[in-house]
Design an enzyme around this catalytic site. Structure first.
Site, PDB file in Angstrom:
ATOM      1  N   MET A   1       0.510  -1.617  -0.729  1.00 18.02           N
ATOM      2  CA  MET A   1       0.141   0.215  -0.279  1.00 18.02           C
ATOM      3  C   MET A   1       0.836   1.454  -0.440  1.00 18.02           C
ATOM      4  SD  MET A   1      -2.677  -0.940  -0.674  1.00 18.02           S
ATOM      5  CE  MET A   1      -3.561   0.754   0.066  1.00 18.02           C
TER       6      MET A   1
ATOM      7  N   VAL B   1       3.058  -2.006   9.270  1.00 17.32           N
ATOM      8  CA  VAL B   1       2.501  -3.776   9.331  1.00 17.32           C
ATOM      9  C   VAL B   1       0.954  -3.315  10.311  1.00 17.32           C
ATOM     10  CG1 VAL B   1       4.075  -5.160   9.694  1.00 17.32           C
ATOM     11  CG2 VAL B   1       3.444  -3.764  11.066  1.00 17.32           C
ATOM     12  N   GLU B   2       0.097  -3.846   9.961  1.00 17.09           N
ATOM     13  CA  GLU B   2      -1.770  -3.499  10.233  1.00 17.09           C
ATOM     14  C   GLU B   2      -1.523  -4.010  11.996  1.00 17.09           C
ATOM     15  OE1 GLU B   2      -3.923  -1.534   9.670  1.00 17.09           O
ATOM     16  OE2 GLU B   2      -5.624  -2.222  10.952  1.00 17.09           O
TER      17      GLU B   2
ATOM     18  N   LYS C   1       2.398   0.526  15.403  1.00 21.13           N
ATOM     19  CA  LYS C   1       2.079   1.846  14.232  1.00 21.13           C
ATOM     20  C   LYS C   1       1.820   2.853  15.708  1.00 21.13           C
ATOM     21  CE  LYS C   1      -1.060   0.817  11.199  1.00 21.13           C
ATOM     22  NZ  LYS C   1      -0.659   0.542  10.069  1.00 21.13           N
TER      23      LYS C   1
ATOM     24  N   SER D   1      -6.975  -0.560   8.094  1.00 16.20           N
ATOM     25  CA  SER D   1      -7.160  -1.048   7.340  1.00 16.20           C
ATOM     26  C   SER D   1      -8.960  -1.296   9.335  1.00 16.20           C
ATOM     27  CB  SER D   1      -7.557  -2.461   6.740  1.00 16.20           C
ATOM     28  OG  SER D   1      -6.304  -3.030   6.195  1.00 16.20           O
TER      29      SER D   1
ATOM     30  N   HIS E   1      -8.143   5.866   4.365  1.00 16.47           N
ATOM     31  CA  HIS E   1      -7.565   4.197   4.535  1.00 16.47           C
ATOM     32  C   HIS E   1      -7.494   4.310   2.378  1.00 16.47           C
ATOM     33  CE1 HIS E   1      -9.700   0.393   4.355  1.00 16.47           C
ATOM     34  NE2 HIS E   1      -8.621   0.578   4.494  1.00 16.47           N
TER      35      HIS E   1
ATOM     36  N   ASN F   1      -6.283  -1.148  -2.185  1.00 18.32           N
ATOM     37  CA  ASN F   1      -5.880  -1.782  -2.898  1.00 18.32           C
ATOM     38  C   ASN F   1      -6.438  -3.050  -4.125  1.00 18.32           C
ATOM     39  OD1 ASN F   1      -3.394  -3.831  -3.896  1.00 18.32           O
ATOM     40  ND2 ASN F   1      -3.888  -5.203  -2.251  1.00 18.32           N
TER      41      ASN F   1
ATOM     42  N   ASN G   1     -14.453  -2.407   4.821  1.00 18.29           N
ATOM     43  CA  ASN G   1     -13.593  -3.562   5.761  1.00 18.29           C
ATOM     44  C   ASN G   1     -14.892  -4.574   6.510  1.00 18.29           C
ATOM     45  OD1 ASN G   1     -11.413  -4.085   4.026  1.00 18.29           O
ATOM     46  ND2 ASN G   1     -10.229  -2.529   5.660  1.00 18.29           N
TER      47      ASN G   1
ATOM     48  N   TYR H   1     -17.024   2.216  -5.284  1.00 15.18           N
ATOM     49  CA  TYR H   1     -15.974   2.533  -5.896  1.00 15.18           C
ATOM     50  C   TYR H   1     -14.422   2.340  -4.552  1.00 15.18           C
ATOM     51  CZ  TYR H   1     -18.345   6.166  -8.656  1.00 15.18           C
ATOM     52  OH  TYR H   1     -19.226   6.494  -9.233  1.00 15.18           O
TER      53      TYR H   1
HETATM   54  P1  NAI Z   1       3.093  -4.566   4.023  1.00 19.84           P
HETATM   55  O1  NAI Z   1       3.285  -5.568   4.952  1.00 19.84           O
HETATM   56  O2  NAI Z   1       3.046  -5.111   2.242  1.00 19.84           O
HETATM   57  O3  NAI Z   1       4.132  -3.683   3.671  1.00 19.84           O
HETATM   58  C1  NAI Z   1       4.046  -2.862   5.578  1.00 19.84           C
HETATM   59  C2  NAI Z   1       5.942  -2.077   5.009  1.00 19.84           C
HETATM   60  O4  NAI Z   1       6.435  -1.492   6.297  1.00 19.84           O
HETATM   61  C3  NAI Z   1       6.731  -3.096   4.919  1.00 19.84           C
HETATM   62  O5  NAI Z   1       7.263  -3.280   3.496  1.00 19.84           O
HETATM   63  C4  NAI Z   1       7.424  -2.546   6.090  1.00 19.84           C
HETATM   64  O6  NAI Z   1       9.195  -3.222   5.742  1.00 19.84           O
HETATM   65  C5  NAI Z   1       7.182  -1.646   6.156  1.00 19.84           C
HETATM   66  N1  NAI Z   1       7.514  -1.326   8.035  1.00 19.84           N
HETATM   67  C6  NAI Z   1       7.182  -1.973   9.054  1.00 19.84           C
HETATM   68  N2  NAI Z   1       7.725  -0.890  10.039  1.00 19.84           N
HETATM   69  C7  NAI Z   1       8.022  -0.550   9.843  1.00 19.84           C
HETATM   70  C8  NAI Z   1       8.877   0.691  10.295  1.00 19.84           C
HETATM   71  N3  NAI Z   1       8.397   0.936  11.945  1.00 19.84           N
HETATM   72  N4  NAI Z   1       8.989   1.523   9.677  1.00 19.84           N
HETATM   73  C9  NAI Z   1       9.089   1.637   8.169  1.00 19.84           C
HETATM   74  N5  NAI Z   1       8.685   0.469   7.750  1.00 19.84           N
HETATM   75  C10 NAI Z   1       8.337  -0.497   8.584  1.00 19.84           C
HETATM   76  O7  NAI Z   1       1.338  -4.161   4.014  1.00 19.84           O
HETATM   77  P2  NAI Z   1       0.522  -3.724   3.309  1.00 19.84           P
HETATM   78  O8  NAI Z   1      -0.772  -4.458   2.496  1.00 19.84           O
HETATM   79  O9  NAI Z   1       0.713  -2.570   2.405  1.00 19.84           O
HETATM   80  O10 NAI Z   1       0.147  -2.521   4.781  1.00 19.84           O
HETATM   81  C11 NAI Z   1      -0.103  -1.847   5.375  1.00 19.84           C
HETATM   82  C12 NAI Z   1      -1.187  -0.607   5.658  1.00 19.84           C
HETATM   83  O11 NAI Z   1      -1.578  -0.472   4.727  1.00 19.84           O
HETATM   84  C13 NAI Z   1      -1.308  -1.641   7.092  1.00 19.84           C
HETATM   85  O12 NAI Z   1      -1.840  -0.302   7.773  1.00 19.84           O
HETATM   86  C14 NAI Z   1      -2.967  -1.859   6.482  1.00 19.84           C
HETATM   87  O13 NAI Z   1      -4.162  -2.399   7.666  1.00 19.84           O
HETATM   88  C15 NAI Z   1      -3.241  -1.217   5.629  1.00 19.84           C
HETATM   89  N6  NAI Z   1      -3.824  -1.609   3.927  1.00 19.84           N
HETATM   90  C16 NAI Z   1      -3.743  -2.701   3.549  1.00 19.84           C
HETATM   91  C17 NAI Z   1      -4.486  -2.695   2.080  1.00 19.84           C
HETATM   92  C18 NAI Z   1      -4.258  -3.818   1.198  1.00 19.84           C
HETATM   93  O14 NAI Z   1      -4.600  -4.694   0.524  1.00 19.84           O
HETATM   94  N7  NAI Z   1      -2.855  -4.771   1.917  1.00 19.84           N
HETATM   95  C19 NAI Z   1      -5.195  -2.318   1.867  1.00 19.84           C
HETATM   96  C20 NAI Z   1      -6.037  -1.074   3.027  1.00 19.84           C
HETATM   97  C21 NAI Z   1      -4.859  -0.481   3.637  1.00 19.84           C
END
Ligand code: NAI
Length: 708
Positions: free
Chosen positions: A336, A409-410, A415, A437, A458, A461, A508, A651
């Site tokens: 994201m 990370v979620e 966070k 999310s 928010h 994807n 969600n 959307y």
């Molecule tokens: P992801 O696991 O692909 O990416 C998370 C990234 O954050 C990783 O590259 C990791 O190295 C980095 N990271 C972790 N801790 C960190 C820190 N302290 N400082 C800097 N970088 C750090 O996860 P994704 O899917 O991109 O999700 C990210 C957020 O977006 C979550 O909160 C999730 O709930 C939200 N989200 C995800 C969706 C999806 O479809 N995957 C849709 C909408 C929101």
């Protein structure tokens, strides 16, 4: 002393109506309108629709045009140039708001016929005409341009020509289905009409849709020179004309219909099939008008127009404030974060992107390069966009950013910790945002000195395809912060939707019971492709199992865990096991499905062909759980009203657009019927189907959004 009649210059003459202005004169080499000798006189027909930011062809605008064309036809002129005074463009199309007032197919056909006659008058003038096009030239606007002898477009990335009617469930109605194939050839015309895709000025030139592409400073002069030179109007190449032979039309139409069926079901989206029918039968403008009338009052078009107007409303809410944001810092360059950063950079913002490891940032930049290339196609624009996106391992960008978005990370604790550190470094006016999310904003704001700065942004994807952004309002989020968040979202061409910070927000939360039901079906032994196919046949863009894999099973698990308590639903054990094994879905190559290198599920022959079990109401179970949760959100006031639920689900998830959104669908089914069906399912499958109390409060469905 005698007067040389050749040098008599008539002064500029002008008729100004409410929307149109008609002037007689000529353009001098400096681009100014000046008086002209009688045999050099040109008419300038300029549209500037009163009270609108874009020109739309309302009934009144067409009536005025008709009147002016009548006046023109009596004059002896070198020609006429049709143009627009709006910075936004030439003409954006018909006035969509008028569609809802038409409730009878015959009346709609008559209106289209009326429009056709006006454009026929333009086409039949005794002298040539030029449409001078900048910005949007869409739908009826392009049909007007097609009725001119020549078209000249401004060489600007903002110039867009197309016939997007199919996206509103209709097709061109001002003889576009006849004039477009004649001008650019059959296949290219069908392609434009059936996809509704708009093209740039340069592409339009290659297609033969415009005769010339010129820089702004020469535009009027260039348009006028067509009237002097009067070159032979363009014709498509022979191979493009050949497909129009009567004998060839039926097999070509059959072939195209087969391809179309893979993308849109004819009973859900009849318009593109109608376009093919009209073409196959060499239909006349009169037949086109009748067909348009039928589509316009049909269910699909009504619902697509409803959705179009909802999107316009969300954009309007975004535009009411300033965002004052120039640079953006994104933390987390995963699925994201990287996409959000790329999208923002593509829309002109300076973006720094932070992650823990350089390889992750390198991957994100690689993705950005590919994305910019696809989008801009021009090396200079690609380079400029790349220059705006800066990988930032150390996180220096935090100190300079006006908006900081976390997308790590979620999990609540990391966070919170991150936001605490960010707040200490950020500029005082910077907006802090989370892409969480499901975690309530209040939980994240606990670590902040000033929790009023935190807002949820928010995204969905994939960011480039899903237009929605939920603007999450925490209990303490300041109004000004919400205004800026909405405005920035609109500035990057996404739709801001206000939601309350409650578990899962809107999208969600509504989606989770639907996804969990699909896992339940899996547990009962129904095959994944069978479940997915049922959802796709209903009209979803992708089945729930593949959707879960696409979102990421870790994200799904975390959302399900957050929602399990409030919704009273158990988290499926299978989901936990998969996440523990690192089977996270598409991103790891394996989730519920295995994926090939291109990210497509690998399905065996047997799975592909497996029939649906006759005794399991798959679609009903999936869809009713979704509707039931949507009703709960409405009742609890997660969003302001039914329209927001429809906009959010369409959307944000692609919920069957031809149905106009879940609440519109529920209304078409009748709330009593839904209540009964849910009750019946609850008897058979358990409490999770218990009808929400909202179904017996019909006044809830009258709750529409109040403007923000
Ligand atoms: P992801 O696991 O692909 O990416 C998370 C990234 O954050 C990783 O590259 C990791 O190295 C980095 N990271 C972790 N801790 C960190 C820190 N302290 N400082 C800097 N970088 C750090 O996860 P994704 O899917 O991109 O999700 C990210 C957020 O977006 C979550 O909160 C999730 O709930 C939200 N989200 C995800 C969706 C999806 O479809 N995957 C849709 C909408 C929101």
């Amino acid at each position: 002393m005698s007067v040389d009649t050749a040098t008599v210059i008539r002064p500029i003459e002008r008729t100004v109506l409410r929307h149109w202005r008609l002037e007689f004169g000529q353009i001098d080499s400096a681009g100014r309108l000046v008086g002209a000798a009688p045999d050099e006189e040109v008419a300038f027909l300029t549209l500037d629709v009163a009270g609108e930011s874009a020109n739309v062809l309302s009934r009144e605008v067409m009536e005025e045009l008709d009147r002016l064309l009548g006046e023109l036809a009596t004059r002896h002129l070198r020609g006429v140039i049709a143009r627009s005074d709006k910075p936004s463009g030439f003409i954006a199309g018909a006035d969509v708001r008028e569609f809802g007032k038409i409730d009878d197919a015959a009346q709609a056909a008559e209106l289209a016929r009326g429009g056709q006659q006006v454009l026929d008058r333009l086409a039949g003038l005794p002298f040539p005409s030029v449409a001078l096009i900048h910005g949007f030239c869409l739908g009826g606007g392009l049909e007007l341009a097609l009725a001119c002898t020549y078209r000249v477009a401004l060489d600007d990335p903002g110039t867009r020509l197309g016939v997007p009617e199919v996206r509103l469930g209709i097709h061109p109605g001002f003889a576009g289905t006849v004039r477009l194939p004649a001008l650019i050839g059959h296949l290219p015309a069908l392609e434009l009409m059936m996809t509704g895709r708009a093209v740039t000025a340069r592409r339009a030139r290659r297609l033969g849709l415009v005769d010339d592409v010129v820089p702004e400073r020469h535009a009027l002069y260039a348009a006028q020179s067509f009237l002097t030179r009067r070159p032979k109007p363009r014709r498509p190449a022979w191979y493009h004309r050949a497909l129009g032979l009567r004998l060839l039309r039926p097999p070509v139409a059959r072939l195209l219909a087969r391809r179309l069926r893979a993308q849109a079901a004819p009973h859900h989206y009849p318009a593109p099939y109608r376009i093919l029918d009209l073409w196959r039968n060499k239909a006349s403008p009169a037949t086109e008008a009748i067909s348009l009338g039928e589509l316009l009052v049909g269910r699909t078009s009504r619902n697509l127009v409803h959705l179009f107007l909802l999107a316009e409303e969300l954009k309007r809410r975004g535009r009411t404030h300033r965002h004052d944001i120039e640079s953006v810092h994104v933390v987390g360059a995963g699925v994201m974060g990287a996409d959000i950063a790329i999208w923002a950079a593509a829309h002109g913002f300076r973006v720094t992107l932070q992650d823990q490891q350089p390889e992750i940032l390198a991957r994100a930049v690689g993705r950005a390069y590919k994305f910019f290339q696809r989008r801009f196609k021009d090396e200079r624009l690609v380079r400029e966009a790349l220059d705006r996106l800066v990988p930032d391992l150390a996180g220096h960008g935090v100190r300079r950013a006006d908006l900081i978005i976390e997308a790590i990370v979620e999990k609540a604790e990391p966070k919170r910790e991150l936001l605490r550190r960010v707040e200490a470094l950020a500029r005082p006016h910077a907006v802090l945002a989370s892409n969480t999310s499901s975690i309530p904003l209040e939980t994240l704001a606990q670590s902040l000195r000033d929790p009023s700065r935190l807002v949820g942004l928010h995204f969905f994807n994939p960011v480039a395809r899903m237009q929605l952004v939920e603007i999450v309002r925490g209990k303490q989020t300041a109004e000004a912060v919400l205004d800026r968040a909405r405005a920035w979202t609109a500035a990057i061409d996404r739709l801001p939707l206000d939601v309350k910070s409650s578990p899962g927000f809107l999208v969600n939360r509504v989606l989770t019971p639907y996804l969990l039901e699909s896992v339940k079906l899996l547990e009962e032994g129904v095959l994944a492709p069978v479940i997915d196919r049922a959802a796709v046949d209903f009209g979803m863009p992708m089945g729930p199992i593949e959707l879960a894999d696409t979102v990421g099973l870790d994200i799904c698990l975390s959302v399900a865990e957050t929602l399990a308590g409030p919704l009273g639903v158990p988290v499926p054990a299978e989901l936990r096991e998969y996440v523990a094994q690192g089977r996270l879905g598409k991103k790891t190559g394996r989730g519920f499905y295995r994926y090939d290198a291109k990210g497509r599920p690998k399905l065996g022959w047997r799975a592909r062909r497996a029939p649906a079990p006759a005794h399991v109401p798959i679609t009903e179970r999936l869809v009713l759980r979704l509707l039931n949760e949507a009703m709960a959100c409405l009742r609890e006031g997660v969003v302001a009203g039914v329209d927001d639920i429809d906009a959010g689900m369409v959307y944000g998830t692609g919920f069957a657009p031809y149905l106009g959104g879940p609440m519109r669908y529920a209304q078409s089914l009748g709330t009593t019927g839904i209540g009964h069906s849910l009750y019946r399912l609850s008897q058979e499958y358990g409490e999770r189907f218990a009808p929400d109390p909202g179904w017996s409060q019909p006044e809830l469905l009258l709750r529409h959004a109040t403007p923000a």
